[in-house]
Design a protein around this motif. Structure first.
Motif, PDB file in Angstrom:
ATOM      1  N   GLY A  33       0.809  -1.214   0.000  1.00  0.00           N
ATOM      2  CA  GLY A  33       0.000   0.000   0.000  1.00  0.00           C
ATOM      3  C   GLY A  33       0.839   1.258   0.000  1.00  0.00           C
ATOM      4  O   GLY A  33       0.522   2.242  -0.678  1.00  0.00           O
ATOM      5  N   GLU A  34       1.919   1.227   0.735  1.00  0.00           N
ATOM      6  CA  GLU A  34       2.791   2.407   0.805  1.00  0.00           C
ATOM      7  C   GLU A  34       3.458   2.664  -0.539  1.00  0.00           C
ATOM      8  O   GLU A  34       3.598   3.815  -0.974  1.00  0.00           O
ATOM      9  N   HIS A  35       3.861   1.578  -1.196  1.00  0.00           N
ATOM     10  CA  HIS A  35       4.549   1.728  -2.488  1.00  0.00           C
ATOM     11  C   HIS A  35       3.599   2.288  -3.553  1.00  0.00           C
ATOM     12  O   HIS A  35       3.938   3.245  -4.262  1.00  0.00           O
ATOM     13  N   ILE A  36       2.420   1.703  -3.673  1.00  0.00           N
ATOM     14  CA  ILE A  36       1.488   2.186  -4.704  1.00  0.00           C
ATOM     15  C   ILE A  36       1.045   3.612  -4.396  1.00  0.00           C
ATOM     16  O   ILE A  36       0.885   4.438  -5.301  1.00  0.00           O
ATOM     17  N   THR A  37       0.898   3.921  -3.121  1.00  0.00           N
ATOM     18  CA  THR A  37       0.495   5.284  -2.765  1.00  0.00           C
ATOM     19  C   THR A  37       1.570   6.283  -3.175  1.00  0.00           C
ATOM     20  O   THR A  37       1.268   7.363  -3.693  1.00  0.00           O
ATOM     21  N   LYS A  38       2.834   5.912  -2.962  1.00  0.00           N
ATOM     22  CA  LYS A  38       3.919   6.814  -3.371  1.00  0.00           C
ATOM     23  C   LYS A  38       3.937   6.989  -4.891  1.00  0.00           C
ATOM     24  O   LYS A  38       4.106   8.116  -5.396  1.00  0.00           O
ATOM     25  N   ILE A  39       3.722   5.890  -5.607  1.00  0.00           N
ATOM     26  CA  ILE A  39       3.697   5.994  -7.069  1.00  0.00           C
ATOM     27  C   ILE A  39       2.569   6.923  -7.526  1.00  0.00           C
ATOM     28  O   ILE A  39       2.769   7.825  -8.344  1.00  0.00           O
ATOM     29  N   LEU A  40       1.387   6.702  -6.982  1.00  0.00           N
ATOM     30  CA  LEU A  40       0.237   7.514  -7.396  1.00  0.00           C
ATOM     31  C   LEU A  40       0.440   8.983  -7.023  1.00  0.00           C
ATOM     32  O   LEU A  40       0.097   9.890  -7.790  1.00  0.00           O
ATOM     33  N   THR A  41       0.980   9.200  -5.855  1.00  0.00           N
ATOM     34  CA  THR A  41       1.236  10.571  -5.415  1.00  0.00           C
ATOM     35  C   THR A  41       2.264  11.243  -6.331  1.00  0.00           C
ATOM     36  O   THR A  41       2.087  12.396  -6.745  1.00  0.00           O
ATOM     37  N   ASP A  42       3.322  10.514  -6.655  1.00  0.00           N
ATOM     38  CA  ASP A  42       4.351  11.065  -7.540  1.00  0.00           C
ATOM     39  C   ASP A  42       3.790  11.381  -8.929  1.00  0.00           C
ATOM     40  O   ASP A  42       4.260  12.298  -9.613  1.00  0.00           O
ATOM     41  N   LEU A  43       2.796  10.603  -9.344  1.00  0.00           N
ATOM     42  CA  LEU A  43       2.191  10.822 -10.666  1.00  0.00           C
ATOM     43  C   LEU A  43       1.162  11.956 -10.648  1.00  0.00           C
ATOM     44  O   LEU A  43       0.629  12.331 -11.697  1.00  0.00           O
ATOM     45  N   GLY A  44       0.881  12.479  -9.477  1.00  0.00           N
ATOM     46  CA  GLY A  44      -0.084  13.578  -9.392  1.00  0.00           C
ATOM     47  C   GLY A  44      -1.530  13.140  -9.377  1.00  0.00           C
ATOM     48  O   GLY A  44      -2.437  13.941  -9.653  1.00  0.00           O
TER      49      GLY A  44
END
Lengths: 202, 164
Positions: B6-17
């Protein structure tokens, strides 16, 4: 059809058009067919073609993205039946800028007037499904039924001024004749135009 | 268990805006729920049926937000007409992550027909998708998203799942 369905769809939409200033208006099916005859505003999203029932969901998305803009969705009863879960999704998100109008004529008008499973035509007078009750139990705080044009004319402005999500059910008479909604233009371009108009209106 | 935490996908999504996650959690992707909800930059929209996801995401996009749809392949099957309307009628470039049920394990659903229909249906809907079945391929998510956004086309990440 019962005498409950007494309001002219065209006249009820004209009331909305007369009140409308800078709100987003999402229309579909019969409401879309009539709306394009009386209104042409950059913040109209005419959902023809549609995935039937999904106008309430598109409207919810717009309302959540733009909490500064009032969003009014003009839905039909048959369309509402296709996406009843959206009533719960909407009330859970609870956008204060969201109004849902259900034009309830008790039938699938655009396909030739067949009764819906919610109507008295299939269920009998005593057990017809009341969309106001559905909206209320699903969590809409303000729900109002308009059975006559006078009620709608005199109450629409105050009703639409309530904080959302709100739901109005208008008991409309079916329209006969050429009832198929027609796309007012290329869908992709209309979506782009609407997006640009909404972005510019901030 | 998901290939992505969950932390990894959240970081990816956040980085993608990404601004909004429009989804229905399944037994694998549901592990992401708490991380999504902990992310201040993500608004999570749970729907009742998958057909809502594409249309809510469309409305969000029209309103200037950057949503992503996250559903299981069973929800892809259910929501075909909404997908068609949004991605093909209006050509709105919505991106989605679709969980591929039973791909990594058929322990709980032997002979799961999701394995038979998921990829042919994505092909039939003419969606540009990338398949991620190992942690080493996770970078494709970000790459594919950016590529689709640049082209302004819809895209899908098909993410292998384990037990149903």
């Amino acid at each position: 059809m019962t005498s409950d369905h007494a309001i002219s769809l065209v006249e009820s939409l004209q009331v909305l058009a007369d009140l409308r200033t800078d709100e987003v208006v999402v229309t579909t099916m019969g409401a879309a067919r009539e709306w394009v005859k009386i209104c042409n505003h950059p913040l109209d999203f005419v959902m023809v073609p549609s995935s039937m029932g999904q106008a309430s969901s598109v409207g919810l998305g717009i309302a959540l993205a733009r909490p500064d803009k009032q969003v009014i969705v003009c839905n039909g009863d048959g369309s509402m039946l296709m996406n009843l879960g959206s009533l719960i999704t909407i009330s859970t998100q609870a956008p204060k800028n969201f109004a849902l109008l259900i034009f309830d004529n008790g039938m699938y008008e655009v396909t030739g007037g067949q009764a819906t499973p919610a109507s008295t035509g299939l269920r009998g007078e005593k057990c017809s499904v009341q969309f106001d009750e559905l909206a209320s139990v699903c969590g809409f705080g303000t729900v109002q039924v308009f059975k006559t044009l006078d009620e709608w004319q005199s109450g629409a402005k105050e009703f639409l001024a309530q904080p959302g999500p709100i739901c109005g059910v208008l008991k409309t008479a079916p329209v006969s004749g050429n009832v198929s909604p027609k796309s007012p233009g290329p869908a992709k371009q209309r979506a782009l135009n609407f997006k640009e108009a909404l972005a510019a209106d901030s | 268990m998901s290939i992505l935490t969950g932390e990894h996908i959240t970081k990816i999504l956040t980085d993608l805006g990404i601004t909004h996650v429009v989804w229905i959690p399944d037994s694998t992707l549901g592990e992401w729920d708490s991380a999504f909800r902990a992310a201040e930059s993500l608004q999570v929209i749970n729907v009742c049926r998958e057909g809502e996801t594409w249309e809510i995401a469309a409305g969000l996009h029209l309103g200037g937000a950057n949503p992503i749809v996250i559903i299981q392949c069973t929800g892809l099957f259910e929501s075909g007409d909404s997908l068609r309307n949004v991605l093909h009628d209006y050509q709105i470039p919505i991106f989605a992550i679709i969980g591929y049920r039973s791909y990594l394990s058929q322990e709980t659903l032997p002979g799961d027909t999701c394995l038979k229909f998921t990829e042919p249906i994505l092909d039939a809907w003419n969606v540009d998708y990338r398949f991620i079945d190992t942690a080493e391929k996770v970078d494709q998510l970000e790459e594919h998203y950016r590529s689709c956004q640049q082209k302004q086309i819809p895209g899908v990440i098909l993410l292998a799942e384990g037990k149903a």
